[in-house]
Design an enzyme around this catalytic site. Structure first.
Site, PDB file in Angstrom:
ATOM      1  CG  HIS A   6      -2.184  -0.864   0.938  1.00 41.19           C
ATOM      2  ND1 HIS A   6      -3.311  -0.397   0.301  1.00 41.19           N
ATOM      3  CD2 HIS A   6      -2.411  -2.163   1.215  1.00 41.19           C
ATOM      4  CE1 HIS A   6      -4.207  -1.390   0.214  1.00 41.19           C
ATOM      5  NE2 HIS A   6      -3.681  -2.473   0.760  1.00 41.19           N
TER       6      HIS A   6
ATOM      7  CG  ASP B 104       1.361   0.278  -5.687  1.00 39.44           C
ATOM      8  OD1 ASP B 104       0.464   0.590  -4.867  1.00 39.44           O
ATOM      9  OD2 ASP B 104       1.186  -0.556  -6.595  1.00 39.44           O
TER      10      ASP B 104
ATOM     11  N   GLY C 205      -7.891 -14.549  -7.011  1.00 43.86           N
ATOM     12  CA  GLY C 205      -8.337 -14.050  -5.711  1.00 43.86           C
ATOM     13  C   GLY C 205      -7.345 -14.300  -4.584  1.00 43.86           C
TER      14      GLY C 205
ATOM     15  N   GLY D   5      -4.528 -12.833  -4.206  1.00 44.96           N
ATOM     16  CA  GLY D   5      -3.687 -11.657  -3.953  1.00 44.96           C
ATOM     17  C   GLY D   5      -2.332 -11.772  -4.636  1.00 44.96           C
TER      18      GLY D   5
ATOM     19  CB  SER E  43      -0.715  -9.589  -9.294  1.00 43.57           C
ATOM     20  OG  SER E  43      -1.020  -8.332  -8.871  1.00 43.57           O
TER      21      SER E  43
ATOM     22  CG  ASP F  92      -0.141  -5.609  -8.537  1.00 39.81           C
ATOM     23  OD1 ASP F  92       0.620  -5.619  -7.549  1.00 39.81           O
ATOM     24  OD2 ASP F  92      -1.371  -5.426  -8.435  1.00 39.81           O
TER      25      ASP F  92
HETATM   26  C1  GLA Z   1      -3.010  -4.310  -4.976  1.00 37.76           C
HETATM   27  C2  GLA Z   1      -2.725  -3.263  -6.055  1.00 37.76           C
HETATM   28  C3  GLA Z   1      -1.271  -2.812  -6.018  1.00 37.76           C
HETATM   29  C4  GLA Z   1      -0.867  -2.406  -4.604  1.00 37.76           C
HETATM   30  C5  GLA Z   1      -1.264  -3.480  -3.595  1.00 37.76           C
HETATM   31  C6  GLA Z   1      -0.985  -3.075  -2.173  1.00 37.76           C
HETATM   32  O1  GLA Z   1      -2.294  -5.490  -5.267  1.00 37.76           O
HETATM   33  O2  GLA Z   1      -2.974  -3.831  -7.325  1.00 37.76           O
HETATM   34  O3  GLA Z   1      -1.090  -1.749  -6.922  1.00 37.76           O
HETATM   35  O4  GLA Z   1      -1.422  -1.169  -4.253  1.00 37.76           O
HETATM   36  O5  GLA Z   1      -2.632  -3.821  -3.705  1.00 37.76           O
HETATM   37  O6  GLA Z   1       0.375  -2.909  -1.958  1.00 37.76           O
END
Ligand code: GLA
Length: 362
Positions: free
Chosen positions: A16, A18, A104, A106, A108, A154
């Site tokens: 959190h 970027d 889902g 996390g 990406s 990501d």
């Molecule tokens: C998600 C968003 C990223 C980043 C993260 C938290 O994965 O896609 O851009 O903000 O949350 O670090």
């Protein structure tokens, strides 16, 4: 036919940050998305996914616009749109994707889809684009076509990943460099614990965190929170919620820098406590964790992990744990037992290593 593969990502530390001009330290993982692009002659683009059998989405290459496509196919068609907007002569084509990134979790999978589609379509078009620019196009697809207000970590991790390395990405300076991360050589494993939790909060809460951090930036009178290097400075914020949110970002940027110092000194194990500290900050200051993530982190640490934390946006998804080889079985058993004791579905545990970023495949 053109075929490309793009990996998912795990962020070691720098969560959190970027979208605040902050620091991140992700890696590409050895799970990813493959896209096959075959030419057509009718001006159309089609999308199919091995994971969504029977679904077929079509659009017009020249006129497709944000709002025209929703769901998983928006990541595919949105990338075609973003390439077209970037001036690429996108040919009519059939795009077929398949994924080994758990959705889902996390990790990406969405950035992996965008980057794989972008590389396959560029190749089919006979065009080339620097990797950093492909990441920008992919992010634009996600922000403007899918409508998710994410940062840029990501796509950069998916494009620039390298085996045995992390990517130090300074989002404010827009610079990247690799940092060695030879896990196995130091007798270590990075476990990804997929909690299977998906709290619906995530989209609204993500936007709320962005707005709170923008407000804190304005109230502190700084160009970005990256400019605040003394954590005490955030205490002047009158609103206790904004104070906590800003404290997370300021201390998280410092944790990224501390982690790099430890890694450059060759001591991966010493990063463990920094990860756990990062989790506490995400849990208590940014408040983006959830019970399933906290239980995974606590159980992993109690069973011998050197450190653990949630990764990605939060409110579900995965936690990571840095674990010595001889504690991998104990950590896996302990997390599974902690879930069983609460009547929760067993988590999936993946042992990941840093992998090569997106590339064309034969
Ligand atoms: C998600 C968003 C990223 C980043 C993260 C938290 O994965 O896609 O851009 O903000 O949350 O670090």
């Amino acid at each position: 036919m053109s075929r490309a593969h793009a990996p998912g990502r795990v962020n070691l530390i720098g969560e959190h940050t970027d979208y605040t001009g902050g620091l991140t330290l992700p890696m590409a993982v050895d799970m990813g998305v493959t896209c096959e692009a075959t030419p057509r002659t009718d001006g159309r683009v089609t999308a199919e996914s091995r994971e969504m059998p029977g679904e077929h989405v079509e659009a017009d290459v020249a006129s497709v616009a944000p709002g025209d496509v929703r769901g998983w196919a928006a990541y595919v068609i949105g990338t075609v749109w973003a390439l077209r907007e970037a001036g690429v002569p996108v040919p009519a084509c059939d795009l077929r994707i398949s994924s080994t990134v758990p959705a889902g979790a996390g990790l990406s999978s969405s950035a992996a889809v965008e980057c794989a589609v972008a590389l396959a379509v560029l190749d089919l078009a006979g065009a080339t684009m620097p990797a950093r620019e492909v990441a920008r196009v992919a992010k634009r697809a996600e922000n403007e076509f899918v409508g998710a207000p994410t940062g840029s970590m990501d796509q950069v991790a998916s494009m620039l990943g390298e085996a045995d390395h992390l990517i130090f990405f300074d989002t404010g300076e827009d610079t990247t460099r690799t940092v060695p991360f030879p896990l196995r050589a130091q007798g270590l494993h990075l476990l990804v614990i997929d909690t299977h939790a998906h709290h619906q909060l995530v989209v609204d809460e993500y936007g709320e965190r962005r707005r709170a951090l923008e407000a804190a930036t304005v109230q502190l009178g700084v160009p970005s929170l990256r400019a605040v290097t003394d954590a005490a400075a955030v205490e002047q914020l009158a609103d206790p919620v904004l104070r906590r949110r800003a404290r997370h970002v300021v201390t998280e940027n410092a944790r990224v820098l501390r982690t790099i110092v430890l890694l450059e000194a060759g001591d991966i194990a010493a990063v463990g406590p920094v990860l756990t500290e990062g989790h506490r900050s995400l849990r208590d200051d940014l408040e983006v964790s959830c019970e399933e993530l906290d239980v995974a982190v606590d159980a992993a640490c109690a069973a011998g992990a050197l450190g653990a934390r949630m990764v990605g946006g939060g409110f579900g998804g995965s936690a990571i744990a840095l674990v010595p080889t001889d504690a991998v079985a104990a950590v896996t058993t302990a997390v599974t037992a902690a879930y069983a004791a609460r009547g929760w579905r067993a988590p999936d545990v993946h042992d990941v290593t840093p992998a090569q970023g997106a590339h064309l495949v034969a």
